[in-house]
Design a protein around this motif. Structure first.
Motif, PDB file in Angstrom:
ATOM      1  N   LEU A  25       9.258  -1.757  46.755  1.00  0.00           N
ATOM      2  CA  LEU A  25       8.520  -3.122  46.312  1.00  0.00           C
ATOM      3  C   LEU A  25       7.318  -3.204  46.859  1.00  0.00           C
ATOM      4  O   LEU A  25       7.130  -2.996  48.181  1.00  0.00           O
ATOM      5  N   ILE A  26       6.221  -3.455  45.956  1.00  0.00           N
ATOM      6  CA  ILE A  26       4.697  -3.322  46.510  1.00  0.00           C
ATOM      7  C   ILE A  26       4.375  -4.853  46.327  1.00  0.00           C
ATOM      8  O   ILE A  26       4.379  -5.444  45.259  1.00  0.00           O
ATOM      9  N   LEU A  27       3.895  -5.360  47.663  1.00  0.00           N
ATOM     10  CA  LEU A  27       3.377  -6.734  47.616  1.00  0.00           C
ATOM     11  C   LEU A  27       1.826  -6.395  48.165  1.00  0.00           C
ATOM     12  O   LEU A  27       1.509  -6.057  49.039  1.00  0.00           O
ATOM     13  N   ASP A  28       1.035  -6.686  46.962  1.00  0.00           N
ATOM     14  CA  ASP A  28      -0.412  -6.648  47.069  1.00  0.00           C
ATOM     15  C   ASP A  28      -1.144  -7.840  47.481  1.00  0.00           C
ATOM     16  O   ASP A  28      -1.083  -8.668  46.839  1.00  0.00           O
ATOM     17  N   GLU A  29      -1.445  -8.185  48.811  1.00  0.00           N
ATOM     18  CA  GLU A  29      -2.049  -9.390  49.265  1.00  0.00           C
ATOM     19  C   GLU A  29      -1.123 -10.609  48.770  1.00  0.00           C
ATOM     20  O   GLU A  29      -1.671 -11.743  48.061  1.00  0.00           O
ATOM     21  N   PRO A  30       0.011 -10.372  48.920  1.00  0.00           N
ATOM     22  CA  PRO A  30       1.100 -11.714  48.788  1.00  0.00           C
ATOM     23  C   PRO A  30       0.709 -12.824  49.444  1.00  0.00           C
ATOM     24  O   PRO A  30       1.005 -13.949  48.956  1.00  0.00           O
ATOM     25  N   THR A  31       0.023 -12.621  50.677  1.00  0.00           N
ATOM     26  CA  THR A  31      -0.201 -13.909  51.479  1.00  0.00           C
ATOM     27  C   THR A  31      -1.590 -14.613  51.316  1.00  0.00           C
ATOM     28  O   THR A  31      -1.540 -15.615  52.164  1.00  0.00           O
ATOM     29  N   SER A  32      -2.282 -14.140  50.487  1.00  0.00           N
ATOM     30  CA  SER A  32      -3.682 -14.631  50.584  1.00  0.00           C
ATOM     31  C   SER A  32      -3.729 -16.175  50.156  1.00  0.00           C
ATOM     32  O   SER A  32      -4.864 -16.823  50.662  1.00  0.00           O
ATOM     33  N   SER A  33      -2.808 -16.513  49.323  1.00  0.00           N
ATOM     34  CA  SER A  33      -2.831 -18.010  49.023  1.00  0.00           C
ATOM     35  C   SER A  33      -1.738 -18.881  49.831  1.00  0.00           C
ATOM     36  O   SER A  33      -1.749 -20.004  49.348  1.00  0.00           O
ATOM     37  N   LEU A  34      -1.031 -18.522  50.841  1.00  0.00           N
ATOM     38  CA  LEU A  34       0.062 -19.170  51.230  1.00  0.00           C
ATOM     39  C   LEU A  34      -0.327 -19.712  52.512  1.00  0.00           C
ATOM     40  O   LEU A  34      -1.177 -19.085  53.274  1.00  0.00           O
ATOM     41  N   ASP A  35       0.323 -20.742  53.019  1.00  0.00           N
ATOM     42  CA  ASP A  35      -0.039 -21.594  54.356  1.00  0.00           C
ATOM     43  C   ASP A  35       1.210 -20.754  55.285  1.00  0.00           C
ATOM     44  O   ASP A  35       2.379 -20.198  55.003  1.00  0.00           O
ATOM     45  N   ALA A  36       0.849 -21.136  56.498  1.00  0.00           N
ATOM     46  CA  ALA A  36       2.048 -20.641  57.411  1.00  0.00           C
ATOM     47  C   ALA A  36       3.438 -20.555  57.291  1.00  0.00           C
ATOM     48  O   ALA A  36       4.014 -19.512  57.346  1.00  0.00           O
ATOM     49  N   GLU A  78       4.781 -20.957  54.575  1.00  0.00           N
ATOM     50  CA  GLU A  78       5.152 -20.016  53.387  1.00  0.00           C
ATOM     51  C   GLU A  78       5.163 -18.673  53.562  1.00  0.00           C
ATOM     52  O   GLU A  78       5.986 -17.836  53.014  1.00  0.00           O
ATOM     53  N   VAL A  79       4.158 -18.287  54.591  1.00  0.00           N
ATOM     54  CA  VAL A  79       4.375 -16.859  54.895  1.00  0.00           C
ATOM     55  C   VAL A  79       5.506 -16.613  55.590  1.00  0.00           C
ATOM     56  O   VAL A  79       6.116 -15.408  55.441  1.00  0.00           O
ATOM     57  N   ALA A  80       5.876 -17.336  56.516  1.00  0.00           N
ATOM     58  CA  ALA A  80       7.179 -17.245  57.215  1.00  0.00           C
ATOM     59  C   ALA A  80       8.295 -16.779  56.252  1.00  0.00           C
ATOM     60  O   ALA A  80       9.105 -16.232  56.590  1.00  0.00           O
ATOM     61  N   GLU A  81       8.433 -17.899  55.344  1.00  0.00           N
ATOM     62  CA  GLU A  81       9.535 -17.849  54.253  1.00  0.00           C
ATOM     63  C   GLU A  81       9.508 -16.392  53.620  1.00  0.00           C
ATOM     64  O   GLU A  81      10.397 -16.008  53.363  1.00  0.00           O
ATOM     65  N   LEU A  82       8.192 -16.046  53.246  1.00  0.00           N
ATOM     66  CA  LEU A  82       7.953 -14.854  52.456  1.00  0.00           C
ATOM     67  C   LEU A  82       8.434 -13.783  53.569  1.00  0.00           C
ATOM     68  O   LEU A  82       9.161 -12.698  53.138  1.00  0.00           O
ATOM     69  N   PHE A  83       8.224 -13.683  54.769  1.00  0.00           N
ATOM     70  CA  PHE A  83       8.593 -12.696  55.854  1.00  0.00           C
ATOM     71  C   PHE A  83      10.338 -12.638  55.942  1.00  0.00           C
ATOM     72  O   PHE A  83      10.792 -11.674  55.989  1.00  0.00           O
ATOM     73  N   ARG A  84      10.618 -13.708  56.016  1.00  0.00           N
ATOM     74  CA  ARG A  84      12.113 -13.679  56.020  1.00  0.00           C
ATOM     75  C   ARG A  84      12.808 -12.913  54.783  1.00  0.00           C
ATOM     76  O   ARG A  84      13.470 -11.995  54.951  1.00  0.00           O
TER      77      ARG A  84
END
Lengths: 348, 531
Positions: free
Chosen positions: B177-188, B190-196
């Protein structure tokens, strides 16, 4: 500095995104009307009902089932054209050739029937030829990256020119089967009736609704209008779909040509000039975004009916020249395009 | 300094076979070697990051792996099989899914369709809408996402769209799974959610390639790093064994050639001179999603260097000052008067010029001549109904060609035929022609030869001596230090330091860029965004 790795994972404390609070009924209605998907279609539906009611209030005899059915009888070819055009516009393209293709189809039908060919051969032949023309246009657009506007403009001139190659004059159609088909009325009871053309047009509509709504090809058509680049990255068959929509439009133009020759029982090189613009107008008034991606076939049918009912009112009025239809359509188009702009601007 | 135990558990044991192995990859673009003999490997069950500055070749490498670009040489082995992808669809079929930086989905279709289109369940030759929504709902539930699969994608926030894109990616049995800059438009949050989600995918054995500009995030989530620079491989490292400062150094590299022509004069001046009169003063100026509110004072004749990694907010800050992007908070005073810059045009009328880092797309106009390019901004400022007299245009072009030493010295040459350095000089001339009081130069020396670089540096120095304020952005720290009176350091979209260039060293700057704060007690901003 401490390591960011041994901090307790913060995921446990994160709540899933909250669902939107339930909206009030008014809010929900507003959502439906301002959605780019359903808003313009609903506005068109209301407009149609309103215009029909105005006609009913002003003119005696307007409020009859047959007046309503005649909207379909008189515009069956335009419905078919608008269906094909919807496919093209949903991808973000445009097809300017449809009017000329209708004309050349009537010419082929009239001249071949006159020289004794059977309608059973002539009609399929027309559909194959016009689909093939659509294929050429689609390939030109896809392979050579020609603007759809230019590619279909070329096809328009080609088709219109071919009309004159076939004949400079009007050719009337006397072939018995064809004439029989043209004058047949299908009774619906209560003194109401429709023509076989209406049935054909409605079948086309039903098929188109199914294809666009429930097949991968149809959804890819929408995907193309949404974002061609995304479609490619999602691995959708973008190239094939882009070509096929012009084949669909070509096929529909041919079929519309056949219906038109049934309606007029003749072929004439100058017929259906500007019809492509009527079809585009119907599609746009029917709520399909010119930029592609949003719209419904049923909206386009509604668009045709709106054009039809305006025409009917002007006929009933009696004192207005038929050109007033154009003026009204022009005004409506303007309103709808601004409406689309407003709806899409809200989303950015 | 760093606790490595947790990572070790996830790191592939010795002898594990990589799921992706790219060897000796080279890709040529017209005139540029975008990738030069780069190797890269990815193990199952790891989160691996590709690091590098602008033009390092990160995206190119990703696009080679996902079949978007054909490779000119080298081999790609996926799961032990040599592959040669003809397109994204082929890469997907091989189990490599990508979520791109900009959400590449279709806002006009439903969430369920966005997840499943292309692999939708079918019934009677058509799409089985109900089964599709059910399947989508299952996948969304797996990501703990409570949204209606039938709703339009465009009606959701970018963060949710991002997660929908991941739902799409994991629907195929992805090995990679390639995630290219997935967090550039997320807030903290949302990033935590993504990292989970990333962690649970990693634990299930998926190899994840995670690209981000946020160092905090890199250090929080990744196991290994591959660093690229200028299309070449710098190295592959365990995240826990590479200090941030070393990482930044490897990404930025050291400029080996020293340019002595300017010498040490610049910062000598800065120290001795009195504080110059303020020309521009920004208070709490910021723009949501681009840069956190910052304070900045720019004196007359002062050169402010902006240092920071790509994506640190250096360009975003410059664009706000140049009127390209509108600030949504704070105030800006120009020459003592409160100013709201709404467009570049307004900025130009206040004699502020912004020269973009994207020389080709936002700078020069390829098909116009050198002269036409030079007079463009001046003409725009005068208004198109007051054409600059032909004679004046000739003079302007001639004088700038001479002063800036533009080659070929032919005002009628098409700019497309000039070298990068000369194009940059033409661009500079365009902005100098409007006689700016504040000149903002975003990476003016990137990708140009050393001689032209020295000339541009000298020019900046001379302009500042004559009273022009300059904001200077460069990825090369030596250059920033050599030219600037003051250096402003940015990190993770925040201004973290504003320093007199008085004995500053590259190493000190690197430390600031890497850690953002000299204060050990300051809590690390979680995930690079303040909440």
């Amino acid at each position: 500095m401490t390591s960011t790795l041994d901090r307790p994972s913060s995921s446990a404390s994160i709540e899933p995104p909250k669902p939107l609070p339930p909206r009030s009924p008014i809010g929900r209605v507003r959502d439906i009307f301002t959605s780019p998907r359903s808003g313009p279609v609903l506005v068109t539906a209301l407009l149609f009902v309103a215009v029909f009611l105005i006609g009913g209030a002003r003119y005696r005899g307007f409020f009859s089932g047959q007046v309503f059915l005649n909207l379909f009888v008189d515009n069956s070819y335009l419905i078919v054209l608008a269906v094909g055009m919807t496919f093209v516009i949903l991808t973000g393209g445009i097809d300017l050739s449809v009017g000329a293709v209708v004309a050349v189809s009537t010419m082929i039908a009239a001249s071949l029937l006159q020289s004794g060919w059977s309608p059973g051969v002539v009609i399929p032949l027309i559909l194959v030829l016009t689909s093939f023309l659509g294929l050429l246009v689609g390939l030109m657009i896809h392979v050579f990256k020609v603007q759809p506007f230019i590619a279909t403009l070329a096809a328009m001139f080609l088709a219109r020119g071919l009309c004159y190659v076939i004949s400079k004059d009007s050719i009337s159609i006397n072939e018995p089967t064809f004439v029989a088909l043209a004058v047949t009325r299908i009774p619906l009871g209560g003194g109401l009736s429709i023509t076989p053309s209406v049935v054909i047009a409605l079948v086309v509509v039903v098929i188109a609704v199914w294809v666009l709504g429930f097949t991968r090809f149809g959804r890819t058509v929408y995907a193309l209008g949404g974002s061609e680049q995304s479609g490619i990255l999602m691995g959708l068959p973008v190239a094939r779909t882009k070509v096929i929509v012009y084949v669909v439009s070509g096929f529909c133009s041919g079929l519309a040509g056949v219906l038109f020759s049934l309606y007029t029982l003749s072929g004439y090189p100058l017929t259906a000039v500007g019809t492509e613009l009527d079809a585009i107008a119907a599609v746009v008034i029917g709520g399909t975004l010119l930029a592609g991606g949003y719209g419904f076939v049923l909206g386009s049918v509604l668009g045709v009916l709106v054009l039809g009912v305006i025409q009917t009112i002007i006929t009933f009025e009696g004192t207005l020249s038929s050109w007033w239809t154009r003026i009204f359509i022009g005004g409506l188009l303007l309103v709808f395009i601004i409406l689309q702009k407003v709806l899409t601007a809200r989303r950015r | 300094m760093t606790d490595t135990r947790e990572v070790r558990e996830h790191f592939p044991a010795d002898g594990a076979t990589p799921v992706v192995e790219m060897t000796g990859i080279s890709i040529l673009f017209p005139g540029v070697k975008a990738l030069d003999d780069v190797s890269f490997r990815l193990f199952p069950g790891e989160v691996h990051s590709l690091m590098g500055e602008n033009g390092a070749g990160k995206s190119t490498l990703i696009k080679a792996l996902t079949g978007v670009y054909p490779i000119d040489s080298g081999t790609i082995v996926v799961d032990g099989q040599p592959v040669s992808f003809t397109g994204p669809a082929a890469a997907q079929a091989a189990g490599i899914s990508t979520v791109y930086q900009e959400v590449n989905l279709l806002p006009n279709l439903s969430v369920a369709e966005n997840i499943l289109l292309g692999r939708e369940p079918r019934r009677f030759g058509g799409i089985d809408g109900r089964a599709m929504r059910r399947r989508a709902a299952e996948l969304l539930e797996g990501l703990n996402l409570d949204i209606d699969p039938g709703s339009l994608l465009g009606s959701h926030s970018l963060a949710i769209q991002q997660l929908v894109a991941i739902a799409r990616a994991i629907n195929v049995d992805s090995k990679v799974l390639i995630l290219d800059e997935p967090t550039s438009s997320l807030d903290a949050d949302e990033v935590a959610e993504l990292f989970r989600v990333i962690r649970s995918l990693r634990d299930s054995g998926v190899a994840i390639l995670f690209v981000s500009h946020f160092l905090d995030q890199i250090y929080e989530i990744t196991n290994r790093l591959t660093v690229l620079r200028n299309g070449r491989l710098v190295g592959e490292y365990l995240t826990t064994e590479l200090l941030r400062i070393d990482l930044v150094q490897k990404m930025i590299g050291k400029e080996l050639t020293t340019l002595d022509e300017i010498g040490e004069r610049a910062h000598a001046d800065a120290v001795t001179a009195d504080r110059p009169a303020d020309y521009a003063r920004a208070e709490g100026l910021g723009r949501k999603g681009a840069i956190e509110p910052f304070d900045l004072v720019i004196g007359e004749g002062e050169v402010i260097g902006l240092a920071g990694l790509l994506g640190s907010g250096r360009t975003e800050l410059a664009r706000i000052l140049g009127g390209i992007d509108r600030a949504d908070s704070g105030q800006l005073d120009i020459a003592g008067a409160r100013t709201r810059l709404r467009s570049p045009r307004q900025a130009i009328s206040r004699r502020i010029a912004y020269s973009s880092e994207n020389r080709r797309s936002e700078g020069i106009i390829d098909d116009l001549t050198v002269r036409e390019n030079i007079v463009l901004a001046l003409q725009a400022d005068r208004g198109w109904f007051r054409p600059i007299p032909k004679k004046r245009r000739e003079e302007l072009a001639q004088s700038y060609i001479q002063t800036l030493n533009i080659r070929p010295a032919n005002p009628d040459a098409l700019v497309r035929n000039l070298s990068g350095g000369n194009q940059q000089k033409v661009l500079l001339a365009r902005w100098l022609a409007i006689a700016p009081r504040l000149l903002i130069l975003d990476e003016p020396t990137r990708g140009i030869d050393i001689g032209a670089k020295a000339e541009i540096q000298k020019l900046v120095y001379t302009l500042a001596e004559n009273g022009m304020s300059v904001v200077f952005i460069s990825a090369e720290l030596e250059e920033v230090l050599r030219l600037s009176h003051r250096v402003v350091v940015l990190r993770d979209r925040r201004l973290v330091a504003d320093l007199e260039n008085d004995g500053l060293t590259v190493d000190a700057l690197l430390a600031l860029i890497a850690d953002g704060s000299v204060d050990d007690e300051a809590p690390l901003a979680p995930l690079g965004e303040s909440s």
